[in-house]
Design an enzyme around this catalytic site. Structure first.
Site, PDB file in Angstrom:
ATOM      1  N   ASP A  51       0.818  -1.223   0.000  1.00  0.00           N
ATOM      2  CA  ASP A  51       0.000   0.000   0.000  1.00  0.00           C
ATOM      3  C   ASP A  51       0.846   1.264   0.000  1.00  0.00           C
ATOM      4  O   ASP A  51       0.673   2.149  -0.849  1.00  0.00           O
ATOM      5  CB  ASP A  51      -0.941   0.001   1.210  1.00  0.00           C
ATOM      6  N   ARG A  60       0.447   2.254  17.077  1.00  0.00           N
ATOM      7  CA  ARG A  60       0.083   3.327  16.149  1.00  0.00           C
ATOM      8  C   ARG A  60       0.261   4.739  16.722  1.00  0.00           C
ATOM      9  O   ARG A  60       0.759   5.631  16.024  1.00  0.00           O
ATOM     10  CB  ARG A  60      -1.358   3.131  15.658  1.00  0.00           C
ATOM     11  N   ASP A 111      -7.045   1.460  12.129  1.00  0.00           N
ATOM     12  CA  ASP A 111      -5.801   2.227  12.108  1.00  0.00           C
ATOM     13  C   ASP A 111      -5.997   3.655  11.640  1.00  0.00           C
ATOM     14  O   ASP A 111      -5.302   4.572  12.094  1.00  0.00           O
ATOM     15  CB  ASP A 111      -4.756   1.528  11.236  1.00  0.00           C
ATOM     16  N   SER A 113      -2.955 -10.336   5.365  1.00  0.00           N
ATOM     17  CA  SER A 113      -2.524  -9.004   5.746  1.00  0.00           C
ATOM     18  C   SER A 113      -1.956  -9.118   7.158  1.00  0.00           C
ATOM     19  O   SER A 113      -2.635  -9.594   8.069  1.00  0.00           O
ATOM     20  CB  SER A 113      -3.706  -8.028   5.727  1.00  0.00           C
TER      21      SER A 113
END
Length: 420
Positions: free
Chosen positions: A16, A96, A125, A179
């Site tokens: 990505d 994160r 996220d 993923s």
């Protein structure tokens, strides 16, 4: 989407963000500074700066944040006892805010007016990144390509074709695979065959741990030493937090510890299925919990359990830089003053079982716990205690009994009248 002269992109080097980097340049003319955080991903960051520069980045900042990650994020979470929906030890969630915080700092360093991330519009996220950006510098523009109508690289196939046309080096293929997100604390797996909750996770899925069926037939034992709720010793030797987790990941992974298959409720409203491996984290959480049972008095222990549920939601929802999290940290720090001692943990066939606890702050009394009555405990006191403790239930029982008799009497009279 507002244009910005310079943007700092959270860059992992995965599919990505590999295509988002040139897409931002081509579509909006951004100058892109990439930011990558070393949180224990292993070889994932190998040559990442060279790749970013080759793909068109103005610069690429790579930080080793493992020590900060453990001491300022993981340890506070460990002290809280936070677990999301009875299974998820919050490995991605807790990372994160740290990444996003450093992004903001790098944006200030480079004079950027925007920050960007590659999270999709369906996951958690995006919230975690953007809440952190908003909390730490609301003046920065937030660039989220997956929510931009002009972004058409929303399938694996489209992203791979885009990368190949521009000679962007990628490891992914069009074959549908998992993923994953990995750091020192865990690795998560989503997608592919896991999208059907009926499908059992395959042995080939696991990365940090062995399948339980292939775990050793003989257990291992580890001893974790805690000071004020923080693990500081492994088998009697002082080690850093990073080393502690790395070693426990290795030995715990050998025994298949910390594998969780969970259908969870995402913040954005949908359910998702993930398989998590958290070997070292599971050992530490179980050991910490065991030590608290020995050292923490009842009311504090019970209330802390309630607060832990809220803390788990805060971490999961990306609200790390929020006043309530700071307030809860103060509460948890207070509770941890007595959480000192050593826990012996047995590792066997997927389990991390505390089998021994000792502490200078132990509230356990052999005399009180014994079935033999001693001077410290007068059993006749229990009679009065039970009468008072049970008084509300007794009163409720008396009232209900009277009401039942009255209703029965009324029914009997009504039936008698019908017979006449």
């Amino acid at each position: 989407m507002a244009k910005a002269k310079k943007v700092v992109l959270a860059y992992s080097g995965g599919l990505d963000t590999s295509v988002i980097l040139p897409w931002l340049k081509e579509t909006y003319g951004y100058e892109v500074v990439c930011y990558a955080a070393e949180l224990g991903q292993g070889d994932e960051l190998k040559n990442i700066k060279q790749k970013a520069m080759k793909t068109g980045a103005e610069d690429c900042v790579v930080d080793d944040l493992r020590k900060t990650f453990v001491e300022d994020y993981v340890w506070p979470m460990l002290k809280s006892g936070a677990v999301y929906e009875n299974g998820y030890l919050l490995g991605t969630s807790i990372a994160r805010p740290l990444i996003a915080k450093r992004q903001v700092e790098v944006a200030h360093q480079y004079g950027a007016s925007a920050v960007a991330h590659g999270a999709t519009g369906k996951g958690n996220d995006q919230v975690r990144f953007e809440l952190t950006f908003m909390s730490l510098d609301p003046s920065l523009d937030i660039v989220a390509p997956w929510k931009d109508p002009n972004f058409t690289l929303t399938s694996r196939e489209a992203a791979i074709d885009y990368a190949k046309k521009r000679n962007i080096p990628i490891d992914q293929t069009k074959r549908k695979i998992y993923s994953r997100d990995r750091n020192l604390w865990h690795i998560s797996h989503e997608g592919a065959d896991l999208e059907d909750p009926w499908n059992e996770p395959q042995n080939s899925l696991f990365v940090m741990s062995r399948p339980i069926s292939k775990a050793p037939a003989k257990p291992d034992y580890v001893e974790i030493g805690f000071e004020n709720g923080i693990p500081v010793k492994l088998d009697g030797k002082a080690v850093s937090g990073v080393t502690m987790i790395e070693r426990l990941n290795e030995i715990g992974g050998t025994h298949g510890v910390g594998q969780v298959d969970l259908v969870e409720n995402r913040l954005v409203g949908m359910k998702s299925r993930g398989v998590y491996e958290t070997p070292g984290g599971t050992i530490l959480m179980n050991a910490h919990e065991a030590l608290e049972t020995l050292t923490m008095e009842r009311e504090t222990y019970h209330y802390k359990k309630q607060a832990a549920l809220k803390y788990a939601d805060i971490v999961y929802n990306g609200q790390w830089f929020c006043p309530i999290r700071e307030a809860l940290d103060a509460f948890f720090d207070s509770t941890q003053r007595v959480v000192n001692g050593t826990v012996r943990v047995k590792l066997f066939k997927g389990h991390a079982i505390p089998v021994g606890i000792k502490s200078p702050n132990s509230l356990y009394s052999d005399e009180l716990a014994s079935f033999e009555m001693g001077a410290e405990y007068d059993s006749t006191d229990a009679a009065g205690f039970i009468r008072l403790f049970g008084l509300p239930m007794k009163v409720n029982g008396v009232v209900n009994r009277k009401a039942a008799k009255k209703a029965k009497k009324k029914t009997t009279k009504k039936n008698a009248a019908k017979k006449k």
